[in-house]
Design a protein around this motif. Structure first.
Motif, PDB file in Angstrom:
ATOM      1  N   MET A  41      -2.155  -7.440   3.113  1.00  0.00           N
ATOM      2  CA  MET A  41      -1.679  -8.827   2.962  1.00  0.00           C
ATOM      3  C   MET A  41      -0.323  -8.833   2.253  1.00  0.00           C
ATOM      4  SD  MET A  41      -5.366 -10.490   2.128  1.00  0.00           S
ATOM      5  CE  MET A  41      -4.830 -12.210   2.129  1.00  0.00           C
ATOM      6  N   ASN A  81     -10.934   4.668   3.963  1.00  0.00           N
ATOM      7  CA  ASN A  81     -10.762   3.496   3.091  1.00  0.00           C
ATOM      8  C   ASN A  81      -9.549   2.654   3.487  1.00  0.00           C
ATOM      9  OD1 ASN A  81     -11.400   1.897   0.803  1.00  0.00           O
ATOM     10  ND2 ASN A  81      -9.797   2.931  -0.368  1.00  0.00           N
ATOM     11  N   ALA A  82      -8.592   3.291   4.132  1.00  0.00           N
ATOM     12  CA  ALA A  82      -7.378   2.569   4.531  1.00  0.00           C
ATOM     13  C   ALA A  82      -7.004   2.995   5.951  1.00  0.00           C
ATOM     14  CB  ALA A  82      -6.224   2.884   3.574  1.00  0.00           C
ATOM     15  N   GLU A  96     -15.682  -8.620  -3.045  1.00  0.00           N
ATOM     16  CA  GLU A  96     -14.309  -8.423  -3.522  1.00  0.00           C
ATOM     17  C   GLU A  96     -13.520  -7.506  -2.599  1.00  0.00           C
ATOM     18  OE1 GLU A  96     -12.736  -9.873  -5.996  1.00  0.00           O
ATOM     19  OE2 GLU A  96     -14.393 -10.903  -6.979  1.00  0.00           O
ATOM     20  N   CYS A  97     -14.150  -6.458  -2.101  1.00  0.00           N
ATOM     21  CA  CYS A  97     -13.410  -5.491  -1.277  1.00  0.00           C
ATOM     22  C   CYS A  97     -12.826  -6.160  -0.050  1.00  0.00           C
ATOM     23  CB  CYS A  97     -14.316  -4.354  -0.833  1.00  0.00           C
ATOM     24  SG  CYS A  97     -15.020  -3.387  -2.155  1.00  0.00           S
ATOM     25  N   GLU A  98     -13.627  -6.948   0.630  1.00  0.00           N
ATOM     26  CA  GLU A  98     -13.188  -7.574   1.876  1.00  0.00           C
ATOM     27  C   GLU A  98     -12.868  -9.047   1.670  1.00  0.00           C
ATOM     28  OE1 GLU A  98     -12.751  -5.972   4.833  1.00  0.00           O
ATOM     29  OE2 GLU A  98     -13.277  -4.047   3.953  1.00  0.00           O
ATOM     30  N   MET A  99     -12.980  -9.495   0.428  1.00  0.00           N
ATOM     31  CA  MET A  99     -12.622 -10.858   0.031  1.00  0.00           C
ATOM     32  C   MET A  99     -13.339 -11.932   0.859  1.00  0.00           C
ATOM     33  SD  MET A  99      -8.625 -10.164  -0.894  1.00  0.00           S
ATOM     34  CE  MET A  99      -8.267 -11.874  -1.199  1.00  0.00           C
ATOM     35  N   THR A 145      -8.135  -2.790   9.164  1.00  0.00           N
ATOM     36  CA  THR A 145      -7.661  -2.300   7.877  1.00  0.00           C
ATOM     37  C   THR A 145      -8.133  -0.886   7.558  1.00  0.00           C
ATOM     38  OG1 THR A 145      -9.564  -3.384   6.888  1.00  0.00           O
ATOM     39  CG2 THR A 145      -7.519  -4.614   6.914  1.00  0.00           C
ATOM     40  N   ASP A 155      -5.811   3.430  -3.491  1.00  0.00           N
ATOM     41  CA  ASP A 155      -6.892   3.978  -2.678  1.00  0.00           C
ATOM     42  C   ASP A 155      -8.091   4.413  -3.531  1.00  0.00           C
ATOM     43  OD1 ASP A 155      -7.814   4.758  -0.107  1.00  0.00           O
ATOM     44  OD2 ASP A 155      -7.416   6.850  -0.606  1.00  0.00           O
ATOM     45  N   SER A 189     -13.223  -1.317  -7.054  1.00  0.00           N
ATOM     46  CA  SER A 189     -13.514  -2.763  -7.007  1.00  0.00           C
ATOM     47  C   SER A 189     -14.395  -3.211  -8.165  1.00  0.00           C
ATOM     48  CB  SER A 189     -14.214  -3.166  -5.697  1.00  0.00           C
ATOM     49  OG  SER A 189     -13.358  -3.025  -4.619  1.00  0.00           O
ATOM     50  N   ARG A 230      -9.578   9.298   1.701  1.00  0.00           N
ATOM     51  CA  ARG A 230     -10.845   8.816   1.144  1.00  0.00           C
ATOM     52  C   ARG A 230     -11.676   8.215   2.275  1.00  0.00           C
ATOM     53  NH1 ARG A 230     -11.849   4.010  -3.372  1.00  0.00           N
ATOM     54  NH2 ARG A 230     -14.105   3.948  -3.139  1.00  0.00           N
ATOM     55  N   TRP A 240      -9.312 -17.306   3.263  1.00  0.00           N
ATOM     56  CA  TRP A 240      -9.579 -17.721   1.877  1.00  0.00           C
ATOM     57  C   TRP A 240      -8.280 -18.029   1.141  1.00  0.00           C
ATOM     58  CZ3 TRP A 240      -8.108 -15.476  -2.795  1.00  0.00           C
ATOM     59  CH2 TRP A 240      -8.682 -16.064  -3.928  1.00  0.00           C
ATOM     60  N   TYR A 241      -7.328 -17.129   1.301  1.00  0.00           N
ATOM     61  CA  TYR A 241      -6.063 -17.286   0.571  1.00  0.00           C
ATOM     62  C   TYR A 241      -5.357 -18.570   0.987  1.00  0.00           C
ATOM     63  CZ  TYR A 241      -1.869 -15.826  -1.917  1.00  0.00           C
ATOM     64  OH  TYR A 241      -0.814 -15.753  -2.790  1.00  0.00           O
ATOM     65  N   GLN A 272       0.841  -1.201   0.000  1.00  0.00           N
ATOM     66  CA  GLN A 272       0.000   0.000   0.000  1.00  0.00           C
ATOM     67  C   GLN A 272       0.878   1.254   0.000  1.00  0.00           C
ATOM     68  OE1 GLN A 272      -3.135   1.968   2.923  1.00  0.00           O
ATOM     69  NE2 GLN A 272      -3.359  -0.237   2.878  1.00  0.00           N
ATOM     70  N   ARG A 286      -6.773  -5.113  -3.743  1.00  0.00           N
ATOM     71  CA  ARG A 286      -7.491  -5.290  -2.469  1.00  0.00           C
ATOM     72  C   ARG A 286      -6.569  -5.877  -1.407  1.00  0.00           C
ATOM     73  NH1 ARG A 286     -10.401  -1.864  -1.192  1.00  0.00           N
ATOM     74  NH2 ARG A 286     -10.779  -3.104   0.661  1.00  0.00           N
ATOM     75  N   GLY A 297     -16.471  -2.735   2.715  1.00  0.00           N
ATOM     76  CA  GLY A 297     -15.319  -2.209   1.981  1.00  0.00           C
ATOM     77  C   GLY A 297     -15.678  -0.958   1.205  1.00  0.00           C
ATOM     78  N   SER A 298     -14.764  -0.576   0.314  1.00  0.00           N
ATOM     79  CA  SER A 298     -14.938   0.703  -0.371  1.00  0.00           C
ATOM     80  C   SER A 298     -16.177   0.736  -1.257  1.00  0.00           C
ATOM     81  CB  SER A 298     -13.682   1.025  -1.178  1.00  0.00           C
ATOM     82  OG  SER A 298     -13.236  -0.115  -1.875  1.00  0.00           O
ATOM     83  N   CYS A 299     -16.602  -0.400  -1.790  1.00  0.00           N
ATOM     84  CA  CYS A 299     -17.767  -0.339  -2.697  1.00  0.00           C
ATOM     85  C   CYS A 299     -19.079  -0.346  -1.919  1.00  0.00           C
ATOM     86  CB  CYS A 299     -17.718  -1.440  -3.762  1.00  0.00           C
ATOM     87  SG  CYS A 299     -18.569  -2.962  -3.365  1.00  0.00           S
ATOM     88  N   PRO A 336      -9.915 -12.630   4.242  1.00  0.00           N
ATOM     89  CA  PRO A 336      -9.014 -12.760   3.089  1.00  0.00           C
ATOM     90  C   PRO A 336      -7.908 -13.788   3.327  1.00  0.00           C
ATOM     91  CG  PRO A 336      -9.360 -10.456   3.620  1.00  0.00           C
ATOM     92  CD  PRO A 336     -10.039 -11.243   4.692  1.00  0.00           C
ATOM     93  N   ARG A 337      -7.350 -13.794   4.539  1.00  0.00           N
ATOM     94  CA  ARG A 337      -6.266 -14.740   4.821  1.00  0.00           C
ATOM     95  C   ARG A 337      -6.796 -16.167   4.890  1.00  0.00           C
ATOM     96  NH1 ARG A 337      -4.140 -10.264   7.465  1.00  0.00           N
ATOM     97  NH2 ARG A 337      -2.204  -9.691   6.419  1.00  0.00           N
ATOM     98  N   MET A 357      -4.521  -3.241  -0.046  1.00  0.00           N
ATOM     99  CA  MET A 357      -5.281  -2.371   0.854  1.00  0.00           C
ATOM    100  C   MET A 357      -5.574  -3.064   2.180  1.00  0.00           C
ATOM    101  SD  MET A 357      -5.513   0.496  -0.648  1.00  0.00           S
ATOM    102  CE  MET A 357      -6.711   1.417   0.313  1.00  0.00           C
ATOM    103  N   LEU A 358      -5.676  -4.391   2.149  1.00  0.00           N
ATOM    104  CA  LEU A 358      -5.965  -5.142   3.376  1.00  0.00           C
ATOM    105  C   LEU A 358      -4.681  -5.538   4.119  1.00  0.00           C
ATOM    106  CD1 LEU A 358      -8.825  -7.418   1.974  1.00  0.00           C
ATOM    107  CD2 LEU A 358      -9.113  -5.507   3.540  1.00  0.00           C
TER     108      LEU A 358
END
Lengths: 446, 540
Positions: free
Chosen positions: A74, B244-245, B422-425, B269, A41, A45, B311, B409-410, A27, A68, B459-461, B406-407, A71-72
């Protein structure tokens, strides 16, 4: 499809070394490398990047996911994912992004962050070969060898064809207008492919030269993600052109060799006393000026042609003007009615999967899966031939045809230009099919 | 309450009925379950629907109240330490800074360490350079700074964890969307409570030995319904904005008498800037306003200048249910954060208790006091165990944690487990786990209910994509039928938009243009009533 992409992920082991990949704060890096209004930023999405990315799905990644995950936070996952070697840095994601976010900038950075022994060794070795000799050839063709190969090929051509008994392939000619680079593939493995371009220069009376130093038209150092060696390659080439005092550096039918110099000069602030131009633009200009009076009369069978826009030349460098030139040249050569565009095309074209070092990365399963989208695109056009002014596109699209059982062939423009002008030699037709084997040969050669 | 129940009335029996699915109500539930008591928890909406879902997620070191409210400050310190042990997985021990910038009262800053010392709050002085090294986003106009042990807590995670644990301990039960209609009182004892399931319109009768009112901002209304006039709640609305971040490493507090926009708290996050404080007359239509957002930013930028270009993706509001003493000031900011437990015995009721006031940080202590009272009334002598026993860590509670999904899932590396948000996976498997096993899981579960239990839509969306994708997935899983999904999507997006609207500028503007194109332009949800045509056959 998606499943096989993932499975490939588990198998991929670049090397057995145990050096660690440093963890990068992606990021923060994006913030540093990208403009504020187009940094990660700003991502909506929306997924336009991912839906148009043939690397989507490998190792569970795609461009949107890359953003993403950054941003998260990872960072460890992103630092380690081999996905960065399946991304060809083609920048289609950036082209379609409504917020102009360039994911590839960080992919390139991530590549550079991998220790050398972890990187795909094919790319690393190609870069090392380039660094070894002043020729900057990734195939290890040394300056003296290059000079000798060219001399031999010129001699052979003069002997073989009466019409070319005085043809020149000037070497290190000071003050020549054009400095022409040369992909290593022809001198190293297929010297018979050298002559068509010389015949074209001869036909239009171009004042041109090769150089014994900095002539090679490839740069795998750029694909290793290492700016230091990228810069060093370009510096040597820029110096070579400056030294001969040429006005225009003409890039041969190759995609990334244009981008790497054109972009490298700007990126590294190098002093270039010449303009960088694409051979395609000159083909178009010479045809418009009637210096190359090509036509499609030879295409009596109505063979169909399509064009592959090299990402590096079109989307990443000159943009749609060169895509227009490609089509103009193609239509003049094959007849407008025999030209069928792929969709999408021009700057929105899909990468074939041959670029970014993918051909050298040793990830053949992924590379062929990546290229399936291109294969399908070509198949839909029904084209008999794919014209492309790029060696990587040429290799990859040929591979895709073999792998998927396609029925097309892939050729360079110089082949067809010479064919149309009736000056293509019998031994210069290795990429043509039997349908064009005898077209335009002098009567005594038949 | 006379006459027979309507046909189809569902009847529940329990030992203790707890009203209010916030952190306090669920805390009471777990406290009592530890003592072997069966509980039934109800909420008119869902878990964290009030102040427990509308806050900073700040686990106070106590520094914030050290200068004005010594008792609360000391309570915060003790309770924060307890929670850092017992609820480790819900907490990010990020630390915090109190910083005074040019224009702030230097005397307040000078006295701060003494005030902390009196409340037993560890605090050490930082030079401005040290403070900025710890928090690079801090203004260069900082003239005094102190480091404290602030932390952050995921209020959704802790609530879900409490209920989950209570279910494990005594098979206690949670019923969402269950609203109190009336109390049946016989001889000073509540014998049963009549409720309405607002989703099915079914009547629900609950028989309980004890009733605990932990309805937060609504506690006064609930007490009144039971005939108790002794509870007075001051409604202090607070608005916050989410970036957003993540902006800072730890909590950044403005070192001054508490005011608007003076706390910036990381939330995994993201970061949350808050809060405002405005007293309200009623609880109807509480939503963040542009004026509040402007106020937050005006003040926040002084402390963290980068906020000017940050943002923001959403604003939200909560109502602090403050304890109003008879002679108290009506300024919410000056009102004590102390809590009070009403036993209502002077109101003629023997088995009713109401909890008012307090803070997220002190919720466990509030639950303990309530548990002590209720257990004593029931003759149960078991001691409170929540101060020493850790919350069991269950993966099923962790979907709300930013960055966990996300982790998960990954690392699973399962190509068939497609991502929905998608934003937060958030993938299929997470949504499936929530609809099958989460606290309050049910068929026809709303998107909002899934969002409370995950990062969906956060998330952002702000739900633009996941609303449609999760809805489609729930149809695939036969959890949604006919046209109900459209109503769920509309409800969800309307709720998100309430929060997005006041932060619509800069980078969030194109995001919402896209949301509008999808949800209005493509799906036409703006042309549909909130629950129009739910049955898909022209009837509603």
């Amino acid at each position: 499809m998606k499943e096989s992409r993932h499975a490939g992920g588990k198998k991929y082991m670049p090397t057995m070394h145990d050096s660690k990949i440093p963890v990068v704060d992606f990021q923060a890096k994006a913030h540093e490398l990208l403009p504020d209004n187009a940094s990660y930023d700003s991502c909506l999405s929306c997924g336009l990047c991912s839906s148009g990315c043939p690397a989507s799905g490998f190792y569970g990644m795609d461009p949107r996911r890359f953003i993403r995950m950054a941003m998260l936070g990872m960072n460890e996952e992103l630092s380690n994912t081999p996905w960065i070697w399946t991304c060809t840095l083609c920048q289609r994601c950036a082209y379609v992004c409504p917020m102009n976010i360039d994911v590839s900038a960080l992919v390139g950075f991530a590549r550079g962050n991998w220790p050398k022994d972890k990187k795909p060794q094919g790319i690393v070795r190609s870069c090392e070969a380039q660094m070894r000799f002043a020729s900057t050839s990734a195939m290890g063709v040394m300056p003296d060898d290059f000079v000798e190969i060219i001399e031999d090929a010129v001699d052979e051509l003069r002997e073989e064809d009466e019409r070319f008994k005085t043809i020149q392939a000037p070497m290190d000619k000071k003050g020549a207008f054009f400095f022409v680079n040369q992909n290593s593939r022809e001198p190293a493995t297929e010297p018979e492919e050298l002559a068509p371009l010389w015949k074209i220069f001869d036909y239009v009376g171009a004042d041109w030269t090769y150089a014994s130093k900095g002539w090679a038209a490839e740069n795998f150092c750029m694909f290793t993600g290492d700016d230091v060696t990228w810069k060093e390659m370009i510096r040597q080439r820029v110096d070579a052109v400056n030294e001969l005092g040429c006005k225009v550096w003409v890039n041969t039918e190759c995609g990334h060799s244009f981008y790497t110099l054109w972009k490298g000069v700007e990126r590294f602030g190098l002093q270039a006393d010449f303009e960088a131009e694409s051979l395609i633009s000159y083909y178009a200009q010479w045809i418009r000026e009637a210096k190359l009076p090509v036509n499609s009369d030879w295409n009596t069978k109505g063979l169909k042609f399509t064009v592959q826009d090299p990402c590096q030349l079109v989307r990443k460098s000159i943009g749609d003007p060169v895509a227009d030139d490609l089509r103009y040249v193609a239509k003049q050569l094959v007849g407008a009615e025999n030209f069928i565009d792929m969709q999408p095309c021009r700057s929105a074209n899909y990468c074939c999967g041959g670029g970014g070092g993918f051909l050298q990365a040793g990830m053949n399963e992924q590379r062929l899966a990546y290229g399936k989208r291109k294969f399908d695109q070509i198949t839909v056009t029904g084209a008999d031939y794919v014209l492309t002014p790029c060696h990587n596109c040429h290799s990859q699209i040929t591979d895709l045809c073999d792998h998927n059982g396609g029925g097309y062939r892939v050729i360079h423009f110089w082949t067809l230009i010479c064919l149309s002008l009736g000056i293509l030699g019998k031994n210069e037709r290795r990429y043509l099919g039997p349908d064009l084997a005898d077209i335009g040969l002098p009567k005594d050669a038949l | 309450m006379n006459g027979p129940d309507p046909a189809g009335t569902k009847v529940f029996e329990t030992e203790v009925l707890i009203i209010g699915g916030g952190v306090t109500g669920t805390g009471v539930m777990r406290d009592l379950a530890f003592r072997g008591i069966h509980c039934l928890l109800i909420d008119r909406k869902d878990l964290n629907a009030g102040a427990s879902g509308g806050n900073h997620g700040l686990l106070h070191s106590g520094g914030r109240y050290a200068s004005s409210d010594l008792e609360t400050a000391a309570e915060c310190r003790t309770e924060a330490e307890i929670l850092k042990y017992t609820a480790r997985e819900c907490i990010d021990e990020c630390g915090g800074i109190f910083a005074a910038v040019e224009g702030d009262d230097p005397d307040f800053a000078t006295r701060f360490p003494d005030h902390c010392a009196r409340a037993g709050i560890p605090c050490h002085s930082l030079s401005p350079a040290e403070a900025r090294a710890l928090e690079p986003s801090l203004s260069d106009k900082v003239f005094a700074a102190y480091a404290v042990d602030d932390a952050t807590i995921d209020p959704f995670h802790i609530t879900l964890g409490n209920v989950n644990h209570a279910q494990q301990l005594t098979d206690s039960v949670y019923l969402p969307h269950t609203e109190i209609v009336d109390f049946e009182i016989v001889n000073g004892t509540i014998t049963s409570v009549l409720c309405l399931d607002t989703h099915t319109a079914d009547s629900v009768r609950i028989r309980a030995k004890q009733v605990v009112n932990a309805a937060g901002a609504w506690a006064m209304n609930v007490a009144k319904l039971a005939g108790c006039a002794d509870v007075a709640v001051l409604y202090a609305k607070g608005t916050l904005i989410i970036s957003n971040a993540r902006i800072s490493n730890g909590v950044i507090n403005r070192l001054r008498s508490p005011g608007d926009g003076d706390i910036l708290v990381p939330g995994g996050t993201v970061s949350l800037l808050g809060t405002t404080s405005d007293t309200l007359d009623n609880l109807d239509d509480v939503r963040p306003t542009i004026e509040e957002v402007d106020r937050l930013l005006r003040e926040g930028i002084v402390m963290v200048p980068g906020l000017e270009h940050t943002r923001f993706i959403r604003a939200f509001s909560g109502v602090r249910p403050l304890l109003q003493a008879p002679d108290a000031d009506v300024d919410g900011r000056k009102t004590s954060r102390a809590f009070r437990l009403f036993d209502h015995e002077d109101q003629g009721l023997s088995n009713f208790a109401t909890l008012v006031g307090g803070k997220l940080t002190t919720y466990r202590l509030m639950a303990e006091k309530t548990g002590d009272l209720v257990a004593r009334r029931m003759g149960n002598m078991s001691p409170c165990k929540t101060a020493t026993t850790r919350l069991p860590s269950g993966e099923g509670d962790r979907w709300t944690e930013p960055g966990f999904t996300p982790r998960y899932w990954y690392n699973r590396n399962d190509p068939t487990d497609a991502i929905l948000c998608e934003c937060e996976m958030v993938p299929h498997s997470a949504v499936d786990a929530i609809t099958a096993d989460a606290v309050g899981a049910e068929n026809h579960m709303t998107l909002r209910a899934i969002a409370v239990r995950s990062r969906i839509g956060k998330g952002s969306c702000q739900g633009s994509f996941c609303a449609a994708r999760v809805t489609s997935h729930l149809y695939d899983r036969d959890l949604y039928e006919r046209c109900e999904g459209r109503g769920h999507m509309r409800d969800f997006m309307s709720e998100r938009f309430k929060g997005v609207r006041p932060v619509l500028w800069g980078k969030q503007m194109p995001q919402m243009e896209l949301a509008e194109a999808l949800h209005c332009g493509l799906m036409g949800l703006d042309l549909q009533g909130p629950r129009d045509d739910e049955n898909g056959d022209g009837t509603t």
